[in-house]
Design a protein around this motif. Structure first.
Motif, PDB file in Angstrom:
ATOM      1  N   ASP A 131       0.823  -1.206   0.000  1.00  0.00           N
ATOM      2  CA  ASP A 131       0.000   0.000   0.000  1.00  0.00           C
ATOM      3  C   ASP A 131       0.861   1.261   0.000  1.00  0.00           C
ATOM      4  OD1 ASP A 131      -2.312  -1.512   0.009  1.00  0.00           O
ATOM      5  OD2 ASP A 131      -2.575  -1.399   2.184  1.00  0.00           O
ATOM      6  N   SER A 132       2.174   1.105   0.257  1.00  0.00           N
ATOM      7  CA  SER A 132       3.093   2.247   0.296  1.00  0.00           C
ATOM      8  C   SER A 132       3.705   2.574  -1.065  1.00  0.00           C
ATOM      9  CB  SER A 132       4.209   1.990   1.307  1.00  0.00           C
ATOM     10  OG  SER A 132       3.666   1.879   2.604  1.00  0.00           O
ATOM     11  N   LEU A 133       3.447   1.740  -2.082  1.00  0.00           N
ATOM     12  CA  LEU A 133       3.906   2.051  -3.434  1.00  0.00           C
ATOM     13  C   LEU A 133       3.293   3.377  -3.869  1.00  0.00           C
ATOM     14  CD1 LEU A 133       5.144   1.261  -6.259  1.00  0.00           C
ATOM     15  CD2 LEU A 133       2.936   0.187  -6.734  1.00  0.00           C
ATOM     16  N   LYS A 134       4.089   4.201  -4.562  1.00  0.00           N
ATOM     17  CA  LYS A 134       3.583   5.484  -5.064  1.00  0.00           C
ATOM     18  C   LYS A 134       3.837   5.582  -6.560  1.00  0.00           C
ATOM     19  CE  LYS A 134       4.276   7.950  -0.748  1.00  0.00           C
ATOM     20  NZ  LYS A 134       4.840   6.871   0.036  1.00  0.00           N
ATOM     21  N   PHE A 135       2.793   5.930  -7.308  1.00  0.00           N
ATOM     22  CA  PHE A 135       2.899   6.209  -8.732  1.00  0.00           C
ATOM     23  C   PHE A 135       2.444   7.637  -8.944  1.00  0.00           C
ATOM     24  CE2 PHE A 135       1.342   6.805 -12.955  1.00  0.00           C
ATOM     25  CZ  PHE A 135       2.255   6.138 -13.747  1.00  0.00           C
ATOM     26  N   TYR A 136       3.298   8.450  -9.568  1.00  0.00           N
ATOM     27  CA  TYR A 136       2.966   9.851  -9.807  1.00  0.00           C
ATOM     28  C   TYR A 136       2.925  10.104 -11.308  1.00  0.00           C
ATOM     29  CZ  TYR A 136       3.210  14.945  -9.430  1.00  0.00           C
ATOM     30  OH  TYR A 136       2.951  16.292  -9.525  1.00  0.00           O
ATOM     31  N   GLY A 137       1.737  10.407 -11.801  1.00  0.00           N
ATOM     32  CA  GLY A 137       1.548  10.658 -13.221  1.00  0.00           C
ATOM     33  C   GLY A 137       0.742  11.920 -13.440  1.00  0.00           C
ATOM     34  N   SER A 138       0.226  12.083 -14.633  1.00  0.00           N
ATOM     35  CA  SER A 138      -0.498  13.312 -14.990  1.00  0.00           C
ATOM     36  C   SER A 138      -1.784  13.497 -14.185  1.00  0.00           C
ATOM     37  CB  SER A 138      -0.808  13.319 -16.481  1.00  0.00           C
ATOM     38  OG  SER A 138      -1.580  12.189 -16.828  1.00  0.00           O
TER      39      SER A 138
ATOM     40  N   TRP B 152      14.785  -6.768  -6.314  1.00  0.00           N
ATOM     41  CA  TRP B 152      14.674  -5.357  -6.660  1.00  0.00           C
ATOM     42  C   TRP B 152      13.233  -5.053  -7.065  1.00  0.00           C
ATOM     43  CZ3 TRP B 152      18.138  -1.978  -5.346  1.00  0.00           C
ATOM     44  CH2 TRP B 152      19.437  -2.400  -5.107  1.00  0.00           C
ATOM     45  N   LYS B 153      12.660  -4.059  -6.391  1.00  0.00           N
ATOM     46  CA  LYS B 153      11.277  -3.662  -6.631  1.00  0.00           C
ATOM     47  C   LYS B 153      11.191  -2.141  -6.790  1.00  0.00           C
ATOM     48  CE  LYS B 153       9.408  -7.758  -6.181  1.00  0.00           C
ATOM     49  NZ  LYS B 153       8.733  -8.420  -7.276  1.00  0.00           N
ATOM     50  N   ILE B 154      10.285  -1.712  -7.652  1.00  0.00           N
ATOM     51  CA  ILE B 154      10.008  -0.291  -7.799  1.00  0.00           C
ATOM     52  C   ILE B 154       9.122   0.130  -6.623  1.00  0.00           C
ATOM     53  CG2 ILE B 154       8.895   1.487  -9.218  1.00  0.00           C
ATOM     54  CD1 ILE B 154       9.437  -0.488 -11.627  1.00  0.00           C
ATOM     55  N   ILE B 155       9.587   1.136  -5.868  1.00  0.00           N
ATOM     56  CA  ILE B 155       8.790   1.628  -4.744  1.00  0.00           C
ATOM     57  C   ILE B 155       8.141   2.975  -5.060  1.00  0.00           C
ATOM     58  CG2 ILE B 155      10.139   0.342  -3.051  1.00  0.00           C
ATOM     59  CD1 ILE B 155      11.403   3.093  -2.250  1.00  0.00           C
ATOM     60  N   ALA B 156       8.650   3.645  -6.104  1.00  0.00           N
ATOM     61  CA  ALA B 156       8.059   4.920  -6.547  1.00  0.00           C
ATOM     62  C   ALA B 156       8.317   5.063  -8.038  1.00  0.00           C
ATOM     63  CB  ALA B 156       8.662   6.090  -5.780  1.00  0.00           C
ATOM     64  N   ASP B 157       7.302   5.573  -8.738  1.00  0.00           N
ATOM     65  CA  ASP B 157       7.346   5.733 -10.189  1.00  0.00           C
ATOM     66  C   ASP B 157       6.752   7.082 -10.539  1.00  0.00           C
ATOM     67  OD1 ASP B 157       6.759   5.701 -12.948  1.00  0.00           O
ATOM     68  OD2 ASP B 157       6.107   3.620 -12.945  1.00  0.00           O
ATOM     69  N   THR B 158       7.531   7.887 -11.244  1.00  0.00           N
ATOM     70  CA  THR B 158       7.033   9.150 -11.787  1.00  0.00           C
ATOM     71  C   THR B 158       7.123   9.027 -13.290  1.00  0.00           C
ATOM     72  OG1 THR B 158       7.823  10.395  -9.884  1.00  0.00           O
ATOM     73  CG2 THR B 158       7.378  11.638 -11.888  1.00  0.00           C
ATOM     74  N   SER B 159       5.995   9.040 -13.972  1.00  0.00           N
ATOM     75  CA  SER B 159       5.969   8.896 -15.425  1.00  0.00           C
ATOM     76  C   SER B 159       5.088   9.963 -16.034  1.00  0.00           C
ATOM     77  CB  SER B 159       5.416   7.519 -15.822  1.00  0.00           C
ATOM     78  OG  SER B 159       6.258   6.490 -15.367  1.00  0.00           O
ATOM     79  N   SER B 160       5.523  10.456 -17.191  1.00  0.00           N
ATOM     80  CA  SER B 160       4.677  11.414 -17.911  1.00  0.00           C
ATOM     81  C   SER B 160       4.899  11.250 -19.400  1.00  0.00           C
ATOM     82  CB  SER B 160       4.982  12.837 -17.481  1.00  0.00           C
ATOM     83  OG  SER B 160       6.307  13.191 -17.816  1.00  0.00           O
TER      84      SER B 160
END
Length: 143
Positions: free
Chosen positions: A56-63, A135-143
């Motif tokens: 639940d702590s995974l963060k995805f930041y997009g548009s 190895w795991k992605i814990i935060a993703d910023t995509s645009s």
């Protein structure tokens, strides 16, 4: 002088060992990204999500702002990419992988989707963390 030579040799050995560890880490991270690319291109969003921290702590930041949590991120992808025509074929250009601290790196890159509904390009920054030996992605910023 003899102590200096021994100390110098130890520093060089530790530096080489550290570089080898970083190279190993970077190769492992690139392997995760390759698995994601192949899963995405096969319209396997659940397989793509295996590269993300199932938390639940995974963060995805997009548009559309920040999405919190693995399940919510999967749902976001499923809504935005409902069919193979939408997922298309994914390719990456990895521009940089930099160590943040022991067990953590950030990755800067570009993505390209070749697809029937129109191609898409963008940039991303991922934060990888080694969790339970993976190895795991814990935060993703995509645009």
């Amino acid at each position: 002088m003899k102590k200096f030579v021994i100390l110098f040799c130890m520093v060089c050995a530790l530096s080489a060992f550290s570089q080898t560890n970083e190279d190993t880490d970077k190769k492992a991270i690139q392997k995760v990204l390759k698995k994601q690319r192949l899963a995405w291109s096969d319209n396997n969003l659940e397989g793509f999500m295996e590269g993300y921290w199932k938390s639940d702590s995974l963060k995805f930041y997009g548009s559309n702002g920040v999405t919190y949590g693995w399940e919510n991120t999967l749902e976001r992808y499923q809504k935005a990419y409902p069919t193979k025509d939408h997922t298309g074929k994914l390719s990456f250009r990895i521009n940089d992988i930099t160590k943040i601290s022991e067990g953590a790196y950030y990755v800067l890159g570009e993505y390209h989707l070749k697809r029937e509904v129109g191609n898409a390009d963008g940039i991303f920054m991922l934060v990888f963390k080694k969790i339970n030996g993976e190895w795991k992605i814990i935060a993703d910023t995509s645009s």
